[in-house]
Design an enzyme around this catalytic site. Structure first.
Site, PDB file in Angstrom:
ATOM      1  N   LEU A  64      -7.357   8.812   1.329  1.00 35.83           N
ATOM      2  CA  LEU A  64      -6.616  10.034   1.632  1.00 35.83           C
ATOM      3  C   LEU A  64      -5.739   9.884   2.867  1.00 35.83           C
ATOM      4  O   LEU A  64      -4.714  10.550   2.977  1.00 35.83           O
ATOM      5  CB  LEU A  64      -7.577  11.210   1.796  1.00 35.83           C
ATOM      6  N   GLU A 109     -11.801  -0.142  10.455  1.00 32.19           N
ATOM      7  CA  GLU A 109     -12.561  -0.880   9.447  1.00 32.19           C
ATOM      8  C   GLU A 109     -12.608  -2.372   9.772  1.00 32.19           C
ATOM      9  O   GLU A 109     -13.470  -3.094   9.299  1.00 32.19           O
ATOM     10  CB  GLU A 109     -11.903  -0.704   8.068  1.00 32.19           C
ATOM     11  N   GLY A 111       0.820  -1.216   0.000  1.00 31.12           N
ATOM     12  CA  GLY A 111       0.000   0.000   0.000  1.00 31.12           C
ATOM     13  C   GLY A 111       0.849   1.259   0.000  1.00 31.12           C
ATOM     14  O   GLY A 111       1.867   1.314   0.675  1.00 31.12           O
ATOM     15  N   ASN A 151       5.078  -6.043   5.486  1.00 32.75           N
ATOM     16  CA  ASN A 151       5.288  -7.464   5.793  1.00 32.75           C
ATOM     17  C   ASN A 151       5.570  -8.316   4.563  1.00 32.75           C
ATOM     18  O   ASN A 151       6.539  -9.071   4.524  1.00 32.75           O
ATOM     19  CB  ASN A 151       4.016  -8.043   6.437  1.00 32.75           C
ATOM     20  N   ARG A 208      -3.749   7.701   3.519  1.00 35.76           N
ATOM     21  CA  ARG A 208      -2.403   7.226   3.175  1.00 35.76           C
ATOM     22  C   ARG A 208      -1.747   8.078   2.084  1.00 35.76           C
ATOM     23  O   ARG A 208      -0.562   7.936   1.830  1.00 35.76           O
ATOM     24  CB  ARG A 208      -2.437   5.763   2.744  1.00 35.76           C
ATOM     25  N   GLY A 246      -6.902  -0.077   8.761  1.00 37.24           N
ATOM     26  CA  GLY A 246      -6.223  -0.969   9.712  1.00 37.24           C
ATOM     27  C   GLY A 246      -7.092  -2.165  10.012  1.00 37.24           C
ATOM     28  O   GLY A 246      -7.906  -2.112  10.908  1.00 37.24           O
ATOM     29  N   THR A 250       4.848   1.355   6.013  1.00 35.18           N
ATOM     30  CA  THR A 250       3.411   1.037   6.038  1.00 35.18           C
ATOM     31  C   THR A 250       2.702   1.997   6.965  1.00 35.18           C
ATOM     32  O   THR A 250       3.179   2.277   8.064  1.00 35.18           O
ATOM     33  CB  THR A 250       3.116  -0.420   6.471  1.00 35.18           C
ATOM     34  N   ILE A 251       1.577   2.510   6.510  1.00 35.40           N
ATOM     35  CA  ILE A 251       0.781   3.359   7.403  1.00 35.40           C
ATOM     36  C   ILE A 251       0.246   2.544   8.571  1.00 35.40           C
ATOM     37  O   ILE A 251      -0.073   3.084   9.613  1.00 35.40           O
ATOM     38  CB  ILE A 251      -0.412   4.037   6.684  1.00 35.40           C
ATOM     39  N   ASP A 252       0.170   1.220   8.400  1.00 37.68           N
ATOM     40  CA  ASP A 252      -0.426   0.370   9.435  1.00 37.68           C
ATOM     41  C   ASP A 252       0.438   0.237  10.688  1.00 37.68           C
ATOM     42  O   ASP A 252      -0.049  -0.179  11.735  1.00 37.68           O
ATOM     43  CB  ASP A 252      -0.717  -1.023   8.872  1.00 37.68           C
TER      44      ASP A 252
END
Lengths: 415, 415
Positions: B301, B246, B12, B113, B303, B190, B141-143
């Site tokens: 948006l 989410e 992503g 990952n 990310r 997430g 990663t934004i996660d």
């Protein structure tokens, strides 16, 4: 000014409406108003005698700067339509009783079409009953659909946010690869007027393809032609990005968002809740073409993203606030402040006042010749019109990494 | 370095991934790499011999600065899982044939990952077959769910965007008055890890109530308790704002977004498309309580909003890019660069390298004790952890009112 001023905010919030509030406060104080009151939740709150003394909130120049950078309606908003004067005099008597008690000289209302209807009725009532309170409207709406003004404060910041966000979404879309291509549908506010959706064209430039298609609500939307366009684009590109107004309708007048309505989403009152236009179209494209699709609603942020406001917009919003007070002080009533464009390049504008009877309840749409012949994009005239309105930035006052707003502890919860 | 470097982006997109790309390029050039290639769409594009010479895109220092401010993956991304080495040697032979033809000394892969799984397999294969190419992973990663690193580049900017946007939405929500109150549900990315959703707490401060409830995906979501909480809040407040991941699931493991699945939305392959978590909860609350509700998805948006990136994040992303090249140049392979926090206040961090075998395919979740006992908010420890990562701004380079990105005309369409 010798007596007091009261100001209210009404209708949908914007990133610039509080700058108008700051402008009203500044000019009222400069012109000698003793008190500047703020109605909480507009005329609806005033009827319940809910108001504040603004000097307790704007205590210094820094507060005024923070207010200009605070999104949504600081005083709270409302959607309240006054009855016709002959239908219910009681409401009017109540309002004027409160205004007289507060020794109000000028009543400033910051809002859109419906709010101008309020100014019209109150000023008519004052004239009929021989009262001296003056009523001036201050234009505000992201929709940019008010008549007689070149544009409305709030629109420029929303347009800037839309241009910026659509451009970022286009980057995001291009970098994802799918064998059959990716179609991204972006849903933008504006039920009847396409001013906001057209602003998606601002994403286009030397460094961005811009959206591939733009559909405004002013023109009927043809699903078959739309799919044909998408198919053709997918032959050449891996990512297709489409901007649509939430209010697009098929030729028989039905909203696109009503076409795919789910049976599950029924609220407490049995009302069907509509799925979004973008969600419907994304599913429609996936079904017809079999490609990957996604739907993005720009949602509330397009009207409340003060962190990316337009400097021109915030300054003009401040000016119209001041101009409204000045007009009232000089004897005007039943008027709205308008913005007049002097030139595009260099951009210059000025304020004037116009009869609110010619503005209230009217709706300014995007001219047909500012949309391409086939109705799938806006023309250069549209872009030339909107470009000056998004210029310049208003740096947020960052505190600990997040933009600061004016709210004092406890005030927000009591709104 | 005596030979060439190749760099790819995978998974992503984020607002910081291109800053890492700029860091890789700068350090590779500084250390004498002859050519720095960029794979288009990661390993998937490389297999089709799709790559560019980065020096044709980053022609001067201004280009490098623009690249840092360009959202999403400049080179294009992919989601491509390499087979196990023993399953399909052919793929590996093909990749190494291309790498050898390009005279590659270091292979840098910027991703999460899955991308670290690619680094692991390629470095294993190189060792087994006695090849000299070195493989280093660069976290992104934004996660924020990568193991062994304090945090991941991309997370800070996403957290800053979420904190800012949630705060603006709260302003918007409070100013709208409804007799029965308004409940706003904000859906945040997430699926398994709640790092992003927890960042909604950043909205809270002297000038904002912050969201009322925050639900992370790490804990089971109880619909009954949720409704009880909302009812209680509505007794005191006219506006209730809830941030949900989410990926929240009810105790039996079913996603909340699956509960209200409409029958209408079926794609070309007969797959049910899930309605959003926020949309389901908004409808559920409306049905149970009868109040006005609205659902807002922060969507893509969060990310790709490089216009509100965190300075710390963009700088650290640049640093890990450089550190990856340095590690390869110094002989490391099969490693990922990590960020280590030296102190919270003043915030200081440094880079190190860790064995990628201990990182790939692992997932770091929010610790249970960083969520309140009743599971409806994050604790101060969480906020202390994330605060330093959102500090500082990276002013976009504004051209004609819109942030400028690096893309040269024609490149985006060919991605």
């Amino acid at each position: 000014m010798k007596r007091n001023v009261i100001v209210g905010q009404s209708g949908g919030p914007t990133a610039a409406i509080n700058s108008s509030l700051a402008g009203v406060y500044r000019t009222a104080k400069d012109r000698g108003a003793k008190k500047v009151y703020g109605m909480l939740h507009g005329i609806q709150g005033l009827l319940q005698e809910r108001y504040i003394d603004l000097s307790e909130h704007i205590t210094n120049e820094l507060d005024a700067e923070l207010l200009k950078r605070t999104p949504a309606a600081y005083l709270g908003s409302c959607r309240y339509k006054l009855p016709e004067i002959h239908e219910d005099m009681g409401v009017y008597e109540k309002i004027f009783e409160i205004l007289n008690k507060l020794d109000i000289e000028a009543f400033i209302y910051i809002g859109g079409n419906d709010s101008m209807d309020t100014i019209k009725k109150l000023s008519d009532y004052a004239i009929i009953t021989g009262q001296t309170v003056r009523f001036i409207g201050c234009p505000k709406t992201i929709d940019n659909d008010l008549a007689l003004t070149d544009h409305t404060p709030g629109y420029g910041s929303a347009a800037k946010y839309i241009g910026t966000s659509v451009k970022e979404i286009i980057c995001d879309s291009f970098c994802l690869e799918y064998n059959k291509g990716l179609v991204t549908i972006i849903e933008i506010m504006g039920r009847n007027a396409g001013w906001l959706t057209g602003a998606a064209a601002l994403a286009k430039g030397e460094d961005s393809t811009g959206p591939d298609l733009i559909y405004l609500p002013e023109l009927a939307f043809d699903l078959e032609k739309f799919i044909a366009k998408i198919r053709k684009l997918l032959e050449k590109k891996s990512s297709v990005v489409v901007a649509v107004s939430e209010g697009i309708r098929i030729p028989d007048g039905k909203y696109v968002c009503e076409l795919g309505n789910s049976v599950d989403f029924v609220d407490a009152f049995g009302h069907k809740q509509l799925s979004g236009t973008a969600a419907y179209l994304a599913n429609f494209v996936a079904g017809e073409i079999g490609c990957k699709t996604r739907a993005i609603e720009l949602s509330t942020l397009q009207r409340s993203a003060s962190h990316s406001a337009s400097r021109i917009d915030i300054l003009e919003a401040f000016q119209v606030g001041g101009a409204a007070v000045k007009a009232a002080d000089e004897g005007d009533t039943g008027k709205m402040v308008v913005l007049e464009r002097i030139s595009d390049d260099p951009y210059q504008s000025t304020t004037a006042v116009k009869d609110v009877h010619k503005i209230a309840n009217d709706e300014k749409l995007v001219p047909r010749d500012w949309v391409t012949k086939d109705g799938t994009y806006v023309t250069d005239e549209f872009v030339t019109y909107v470009k000056p309105l998004i210029q310049g930035d208003v740096s947020p006052v960052m505190v600990d990494g997040i933009p600061r707003h004016l709210y004092k502890p406890g005030f927000q919860e009591k709104l």
